[in-house]
Scaffold this motif. Structure first.
Motif, PDB file in Angstrom:
ATOM      1  N   GLU A  61      -1.833   8.758  -6.453  1.00 12.85           N
ATOM      2  CA  GLU A  61      -2.624   8.554  -7.743  1.00 12.85           C
ATOM      3  C   GLU A  61      -4.105   9.486  -7.617  1.00 12.85           C
ATOM      4  O   GLU A  61      -4.472  10.189  -8.713  1.00 12.85           O
ATOM      5  CB  GLU A  61      -2.859   7.104  -7.925  1.00 12.85           C
ATOM      6  CG  GLU A  61      -1.709   6.058  -8.207  1.00 12.85           C
ATOM      7  CD  GLU A  61      -0.928   6.747  -9.400  1.00 12.85           C
ATOM      8  OE1 GLU A  61      -1.385   7.189 -10.322  1.00 12.85           O
ATOM      9  OE2 GLU A  61       0.259   6.542  -9.223  1.00 12.85           O
ATOM     10  N   GLU A  62      -4.408   9.662  -6.355  1.00  9.80           N
ATOM     11  CA  GLU A  62      -5.756  10.487  -6.238  1.00  9.80           C
ATOM     12  C   GLU A  62      -5.467  12.005  -6.594  1.00  9.80           C
ATOM     13  O   GLU A  62      -6.111  12.635  -7.500  1.00  9.80           O
ATOM     14  CB  GLU A  62      -6.460  10.317  -5.086  1.00  9.80           C
ATOM     15  CG  GLU A  62      -7.582  11.078  -4.840  1.00  9.80           C
ATOM     16  CD  GLU A  62      -8.251  10.991  -3.376  1.00  9.80           C
ATOM     17  OE1 GLU A  62      -9.352  11.846  -3.188  1.00  9.80           O
ATOM     18  OE2 GLU A  62      -7.742  10.480  -2.602  1.00  9.80           O
ATOM     19  N   SER A  83       0.857  -1.084  -0.136  1.00 11.35           N
ATOM     20  CA  SER A  83      -0.002  -0.041   0.086  1.00 11.35           C
ATOM     21  C   SER A  83       0.821   1.171  -0.135  1.00 11.35           C
ATOM     22  O   SER A  83       0.324   2.258  -0.142  1.00 11.35           O
ATOM     23  CB  SER A  83      -0.814   0.106   1.121  1.00 11.35           C
ATOM     24  OG  SER A  83      -2.075  -0.964   1.222  1.00 11.35           O
ATOM     25  N   SER A 107       1.030   6.767   1.291  1.00  7.58           N
ATOM     26  CA  SER A 107       0.183   5.802   0.449  1.00  7.58           C
ATOM     27  C   SER A 107       0.095   6.248  -1.015  1.00  7.58           C
ATOM     28  O   SER A 107       0.047   7.083  -1.606  1.00  7.58           O
ATOM     29  CB  SER A 107      -1.450   6.161   0.988  1.00  7.58           C
ATOM     30  OG  SER A 107      -2.265   5.804   0.041  1.00  7.58           O
ATOM     31  N   ARG A 108       0.331   4.956  -1.785  1.00  2.83           N
ATOM     32  CA  ARG A 108       0.350   5.118  -3.243  1.00  2.83           C
ATOM     33  C   ARG A 108      -0.960   5.579  -3.810  1.00  2.83           C
ATOM     34  O   ARG A 108      -0.961   6.383  -4.579  1.00  2.83           O
ATOM     35  CB  ARG A 108       0.391   3.560  -4.047  1.00  2.83           C
ATOM     36  CG  ARG A 108       2.045   3.102  -3.430  1.00  2.83           C
ATOM     37  CD  ARG A 108       1.875   1.547  -3.805  1.00  2.83           C
ATOM     38  NE  ARG A 108       1.611   1.396  -5.257  1.00  2.83           N
ATOM     39  CZ  ARG A 108       1.362   0.262  -5.839  1.00  2.83           C
ATOM     40  NH1 ARG A 108       1.258  -0.838  -5.076  1.00  2.83           N
ATOM     41  NH2 ARG A 108       1.191   0.108  -7.029  1.00  2.83           N
ATOM     42  N   ALA A 109      -2.095   5.200  -3.061  1.00  2.57           N
ATOM     43  CA  ALA A 109      -3.354   5.459  -3.622  1.00  2.57           C
ATOM     44  C   ALA A 109      -3.675   6.905  -3.453  1.00  2.57           C
ATOM     45  O   ALA A 109      -4.240   7.739  -4.334  1.00  2.57           O
ATOM     46  CB  ALA A 109      -4.579   4.950  -2.562  1.00  2.57           C
TER      47      ALA A 109
END
Length: 219
Positions: free
Chosen positions: A93-94, A73, A88-90
Motif C-alpha cells: 500500500e505504501e 500483516s 507485508s501488506r503495508a
C-alpha cells in the motif's frame, strides 16, 4: 495532458531455485529505477553470507512471524524449504501511495495468494531454466548450500515446475539478455493494458465534451 493516476501493478516473478529470476529482477529494478520498487520479504531463515537485513530480506524469528500472520500483516506467506516467507501488506500500500509498481521474487504459493488478493493488479511471470542439467549445475555452484540442501532444492524444483500453467507468462532463461528483454516487454505491455490506460481516453472524452473545448477549439 490528462493527470496520470497510479497504475497499481504487481509484477510477480517465480521459478525453481537457480533459474535466474533474482538476477532478472535486479536488472529490471535498475532499468526502471524510481518507477518500480522491490518487495523485500520477511523470512524466518537465517541470513546467508553477504545478505543485508532490510535490503535482501527482513529477518525475523519464528515467533515474530507467527504474530504477524495472526495480525493479518501479510498479503501472502508460505513455507519454502523449511522456512517461512511473507510479503507485508503495508509495504504494498505504501508503494501504491507513492505511485510505484511493485516487483516480487516469490514462489508459486505466494504468487497464487497475491493473485487471489489483488486479481486486477497482479501479473505473474514464471522463469524457466534451459534444461535440468543447467539448473542442477547452478545449484551445485552455490558454495553457501550443503549437498543435502541442494538435493532438496532439486527435488523441489520438479514440484515448482509443475505449477507453470498458473502463470500468465513464461520466460526461458537460456540467454540472460534475451530473457531480460522478454521480461521488460511483459512489464511494459502490462503497464499499457486497457484498464491502466483507459483513464486517458476517458479524460480526453470529457475534455472533448466540455463547453470550453466546443467554444474555444471548435469555433
Amino acid at each position: 495532458m490528462p493527470t496520470r493516476p497510479r497504475s497499481r501493478l504487481l509484477l510477480v516473478l517465480s521459478s525453481p531455485s537457480g533459474a535466474g529470476k533474482t538476477t532478472l529482477a535486479r536488472r529490471l529494478m535498475e532499468r526502471f529505477e524510481g518507477e518500480l520498487t522491490f518487495s523485500v520479504s520477511y523470512t524466518t531463515r537465517p541470513p546467508r553470507p553477504k545478505e543485508t537485513p532490510g535490503r535482501d530480506y527482513h529477518f525475523v524469528s519464528a515467533e515474530e512471524f507467527t504474530l504477524m500472520v495472526a495480525r493479518d500483516s501479510f498479503a501472502e506467506w508460505a513455507e519454502v524449504h523449511g522456512h517461512r516467507y511473507g510479503t507485508s501488506r503495508a509495504a504494498i500500500e505504501e508503494a501504491f501511495s507513492q505511485g510505484k509498481d511493485v516487483l516480487f521474487d516469490i514462489d508459486y504459493q505466494g504468487g497464487r495468494q497475491l493473485k487471489a488478493r489483488y486479481p486486477a493488479e497482479s501479473v505473474r511471470v514464471f522463469v524457466l531454466p534451459p534444461d535440468m542439467r543447467t539448473l542442477a549445475g547452478r545449484l551445485r555452484g552455490r558454495a553457501t548450500d550443503s549437498p543435502e540442501v541442494i538435493q532438496r532444492r532439486l527435488a523441489k524444483a520438479v514440484d515448482e515446475l509443475g505449477h507453470y500453467h498458473a502463470y500468465e507468462y513464461l520466460v526461458v532463461n537460456d540467454d540472460l539478455d534475451r530473457a531480460f528483454g522478454e521480461l521488460e516487454a511483459i512489464y511494459l505491455a502490462s503497464r499499457c493494458r486497457w484498464d491502466r490506460k483507459s483513464f486517458y481516453a476517458e479524460q480526453l472524452l470529457a475534455e472533448a465534451s466540455s463547453e470550453a473545448f466546443r467554444t474555444e477549439i471548435l469555433k
